[in-house]
Design an enzyme around this catalytic site. Structure first.
Site, PDB file in Angstrom:
ATOM      1  N   ARG A  49       0.560  -1.184  -0.025  1.00 21.95           N
ATOM      2  CA  ARG A  49      -0.259   0.064   0.315  1.00 21.95           C
ATOM      3  C   ARG A  49       1.224   1.080   0.191  1.00 21.95           C
ATOM      4  NH1 ARG A  49      -1.478   1.803   4.624  1.00 21.95           N
ATOM      5  NH2 ARG A  49      -2.394   0.131   5.254  1.00 21.95           N
ATOM      6  N   TYR A 102     -16.832  17.254 -15.499  1.00 24.16           N
ATOM      7  CA  TYR A 102     -17.131  15.706 -15.491  1.00 24.16           C
ATOM      8  C   TYR A 102     -18.459  15.303 -14.450  1.00 24.16           C
ATOM      9  CZ  TYR A 102     -17.236  10.201 -14.530  1.00 24.16           C
ATOM     10  OH  TYR A 102     -17.574   9.025 -14.281  1.00 24.16           O
ATOM     11  N   ASP A 174      -8.191  18.516 -14.287  1.00 17.35           N
ATOM     12  CA  ASP A 174      -8.070  17.314 -14.609  1.00 17.35           C
ATOM     13  C   ASP A 174      -7.429  17.414 -16.220  1.00 17.35           C
ATOM     14  OD1 ASP A 174      -9.380  14.550 -16.263  1.00 17.35           O
ATOM     15  OD2 ASP A 174     -11.261  14.993 -14.482  1.00 17.35           O
ATOM     16  N   LYS A 199      -8.506   6.411 -19.294  1.00 13.11           N
ATOM     17  CA  LYS A 199      -9.042   7.061 -20.168  1.00 13.11           C
ATOM     18  C   LYS A 199      -7.582   7.028 -21.506  1.00 13.11           C
ATOM     19  CE  LYS A 199     -12.605   7.577 -18.371  1.00 13.11           C
ATOM     20  NZ  LYS A 199     -12.675   7.984 -17.796  1.00 13.11           N
TER      21      LYS A 199
HETATM   22  C1  PLP Z   1     -12.703  13.848 -17.291  1.00 15.31           C
HETATM   23  C2  PLP Z   1     -12.421  13.134 -16.023  1.00 15.31           C
HETATM   24  N1  PLP Z   1     -11.649  12.516 -14.734  1.00 15.31           N
HETATM   25  C3  PLP Z   1     -11.904  12.038 -13.834  1.00 15.31           C
HETATM   26  C4  PLP Z   1     -12.904  10.901 -14.248  1.00 15.31           C
HETATM   27  C5  PLP Z   1     -13.079   9.890 -13.122  1.00 15.31           C
HETATM   28  O1  PLP Z   1     -11.778   9.119 -13.416  1.00 15.31           O
HETATM   29  P1  PLP Z   1     -12.483   6.896 -13.116  1.00 15.31           P
HETATM   30  O2  PLP Z   1     -13.967   7.037 -13.774  1.00 15.31           O
HETATM   31  O3  PLP Z   1     -10.979   6.560 -13.632  1.00 15.31           O
HETATM   32  O4  PLP Z   1     -12.372   7.082 -11.673  1.00 15.31           O
HETATM   33  C6  PLP Z   1     -13.233  10.800 -15.285  1.00 15.31           C
HETATM   34  C7  PLP Z   1     -14.149   9.150 -16.401  1.00 15.31           C
HETATM   35  O5  PLP Z   1     -15.133   9.693 -16.937  1.00 15.31           O
HETATM   36  C8  PLP Z   1     -13.597  11.862 -16.085  1.00 15.31           C
HETATM   37  O6  PLP Z   1     -14.301  11.846 -17.594  1.00 15.31           O
END
Ligand code: PLP
Length: 379
Positions: A49, A102, A174, A199
């Protein structure tokens, strides 16, 4: 070592294994490590961890490609976001979030952290006056997505970094949609980069993961402390898959962009498409800023169709090569209806998305096949 993007993606943190010469960092499937006497740790590893060599390789590579002091890998993008918020914020603090964030990020603020008295305000981030007006003494973070999911809005990272820092706040970006190949927020003044590595970084729709990359070593240490204390770490198998994906990010992104540009061209000329959202278009409101801060404009394309929600859903249903599904950034093309799928959690909120909107994650298949499928799906 030279430090071109692709060189870093393939080599940073990934020296051949000292024991065998293996050119790929092994998957260290172990929870614990033999100590050479009490407290005698070999290379700092004691429990997985806290640290695991496969995860370390990924974390070092991520820090290198984003130009940060410290990278940290998590079990998901949302786990990374939650760890960041719990490291930096305390009850009664305030965060500015994009008014088209998001949906899962919005839910983390609205349904989870608000119960812990962390306040937030959704603000249109292209409007710097609105951001300045929303800031208070308690604003700890200005949270940026650019391009945004799913409306492909653009925010000016350098200008927002200046505003945030003038107020004593951190700028968090992000960078999931752009990926570090197309945009490097830390070089524009951001303090922390967030990724859903699920992604483009992973890139093959075979692993869920997240990352934080901090510009400052001290903040990086605090985040690492909380990563271990909270425990939402990436496992070694997941870290290995993500690292394998990262190596080809540059070539994949170029093909994603090539294919997206051809698809935008088709959509613009189609009589049943009422609007195309893509930051590469000169008429896009954020185009000039996008040109300034992005290398190219990415593989995400959203569009609106005549006929409202029913027709948007029908287009998604008719698509064949574009797979109907959530997520994005993989080699295969995906299509979805954000209102009913990825952004359903924002329904009825200020972040609700238009019902006639369709979102594409343009993959790297043969572009003529993608164009043909979209043409038949549009009817
Ligand atoms: C722009 C963005 N940020 C964060 C996330 C969250 O990521 P995760 O699904 O890996 O938890 C997503 C998921 O679709 C996203 O599109």
């Amino acid at each position: 070592m030279s430090n071109g993007f692709e060189t870093l993606a393939i080599h940073a943190g990934q020296e051949p294994d000292p024991l065998t010469g293996a050119v790929v960092p092994p998957i260290y499937a172990t929870s614990t490590y033999k100590q050479d006497g009490v407290g005698g740790l070999r290379s700092g590893y004691e429990y997985s961890r806290s640290a695991n060599p496969t995860r370390t390789a990924l974390e070092e590579a991520l820090a290198a490609v984003e130009g940060g002091a410290r990278g940290l890998a998590f079990a998901s993008g949302l786990a990374a976001e939650d760890t960041l918020l719990r490291t930096v914020c305390k009850p009664q603090d305030h965060v500015i979030i994009p008014n088209d964030a998001y949906g899962g990020t919005y839910r983390l603020f609205a349904k989870v952290n608000e119960r812990w008295d962390l306040h937030y305000d959704p603000v249109p981030l292209h409007d710097l006056d609105a951001v300045a007006a929303a800031m208070t003494q308690k604003t700890k973070i200005v949270w940026v997505e650019t391009p945004t999911n799913p409306l492909l809005g653009i925010a000016d990272i350098a200008a927002l970094a200046q505003l945030a820092h003038d107020n004593g706040s951190l700028l968090v970006v992000d960078n999931t949609f752009a990926s570090p190949y197309l945009q490097q927020p830390l070089s524009l003044g951001a303090d922390v980069v967030v990724h859903s590595t699920t992604k483009y970084v992973g890139g093959h729709s075979d692993v869920v993961g997240g990352a934080l990359i901090a510009a400052d070593r001290g903040l990086g240490e605090e985040l690492a402390y909380h990563q271990n204390a909270i425990g939402a770490v990436a496992g070694p198998f997941d870290a290995w898959l993500t690292l394998r994906g990262l190596k080809t990010l540059g070539v994949r992104m170029d093909r994603h962009c090539d294919n997206a540009e051809r698809i935008v061209h088709l959509l613009l000329a189609h009589p049943r498409v009422t609007g195309v959202l893509y930051p590469g278009l000169p008429e896009h409101a954020g185009h000039e800023v996008a040109v300034k801060q992005m290398k190219r404009f990415g593989g995400m394309v959203s569009f609106r169709v005549a006929g409202g929600e029913a027709e948007a859903v029908a287009v998604c249903d008719r698509a064949k090569l574009f797979t109907l599904g959530e997520s994005l950034g993989g080699v295969e093309s995906l299509i979805e209806h954000p209102g009913r799928m990825t952004h359903a959690s924002a329904a009825g909120s200020p972040l609700e998305v238009p019902a006639d909107l369709v979102r594409l994650s343009v993959g790297i298949e043969t572009v003529d096949d993608l164009l043909a499928d979209l043409t038949q799906a549009l009817g």
